[in-house]
Design a protein around this motif. Sequence first.
Motif, mmCIF file in Angstrom:
data_model
loop_
_atom_site.group_PDB
_atom_site.id
_atom_site.type_symbol
_atom_site.label_atom_id
_atom_site.label_comp_id
_atom_site.label_asym_id
_atom_site.label_seq_id
_atom_site.Cartn_x
_atom_site.Cartn_y
_atom_site.Cartn_z
ATOM 1 N N TYR A 81 0.816 -1.217 0.000
ATOM 2 C CA TYR A 81 0.000 0.000 0.000
ATOM 3 C C TYR A 81 0.847 1.263 0.000
ATOM 4 N N ASP A 82 2.052 1.170 0.582
ATOM 5 C CA ASP A 82 2.945 2.326 0.539
ATOM 6 C C ASP A 82 3.337 2.639 -0.904
ATOM 7 N N ALA A 85 0.602 4.592 -2.671
ATOM 8 C CA ALA A 85 0.663 6.009 -2.304
ATOM 9 C C ALA A 85 1.761 6.733 -3.076
ATOM 10 N N ASP A 89 1.405 9.742 -5.736
ATOM 11 C CA ASP A 89 2.178 10.973 -5.538
ATOM 12 C C ASP A 89 2.941 11.322 -6.814
ATOM 13 N N ARG A 111 -5.803 10.899 -2.456
ATOM 14 C CA ARG A 111 -5.900 9.429 -2.506
ATOM 15 C C ARG A 111 -4.645 8.788 -1.921
ATOM 16 N N ALA A 112 -3.484 9.388 -2.213
ATOM 17 C CA ALA A 112 -2.223 8.880 -1.661
ATOM 18 C C ALA A 112 -2.239 8.966 -0.140
ATOM 19 N N HIS A 113 -2.713 10.090 0.377
ATOM 20 C CA HIS A 113 -2.779 10.284 1.823
ATOM 21 C C HIS A 113 -3.731 9.291 2.468
ATOM 22 N N THR A 115 -4.524 6.396 1.385
ATOM 23 C CA THR A 115 -3.947 5.054 1.286
ATOM 24 C C THR A 115 -2.871 4.828 2.337
ATOM 25 N N ILE A 116 -1.939 5.759 2.453
ATOM 26 C CA ILE A 116 -0.814 5.580 3.372
ATOM 27 C C ILE A 116 -1.269 5.689 4.821
ATOM 28 N N TYR A 132 2.487 14.379 2.180
ATOM 29 C CA TYR A 132 1.304 14.509 1.328
ATOM 30 C C TYR A 132 0.399 15.629 1.817
#
Length: 222
Positions: A81-82, A85, A89, A111-113, A115-116, A132
């Motif tokens: 999952y990292d 993200a 990004d 979305r990246a935020h 997810t992480i 993020y």
Amino acid sequence: CEQQEQFITAAQIYIKLNDHLSAMKNIIKAGDSDKVVKFAHLLNRKDAYICAADYIAGTKPREGQPLFGTCIQFYQKGEAYDKIAIFLDNMAMYEIQNNQDYEKAEEFLKRAHQTIAKTEMTKERDFLVESYLQKIRWIEMYIVAKKSVQSDPIRMQTLCNELLQTKGVEKCLRIEDVYMLLVRYFVSQENFSQSHRILENMKMNGVDLRELMDEESIIKIY
């Protein structure tokens, strides 16, 4: 075979030797995305999915293209999952640098935020979360400034000046885009001396004005 860049042949040999990850790496070197995707599905292994997704991410697929969704899907199957993200990004930065689409970039970063933020607490995770959030704040400031050029020019100038004075903002925004908000406003007010000062500052920092303005506008200011 690898030395002679016969990567598909090398992959076939590795498959016979049951070295499937080396086979995947050679299929990737061959640059055939369809084969990479099919082989990842065939292996159905986390490490293969991640390896394939890393390759796909490097091709910078655009949202809406099949490989974009495949990349995220493969990372999910690999529980990386990292990496999802980081991929989002990178897509955000691509939208800014190549299309100046800050709204789309903001969407990707949110979305990246999200997810992480769901991943296990680590120092790297905390760093990415804050990174993020900071990028989102800067982009939101730019978007508000852009919308305020005519309706609230004082606010626009305040936001632009704050961005220009913020350390590290150039890693997220195109600084020339911030400067151009000011330039276009001053030109609309026929304040050519201020516009000239900003353009000179941009030139001193290596910005090619011809990439941002037509020649007629540049001559008008100078």
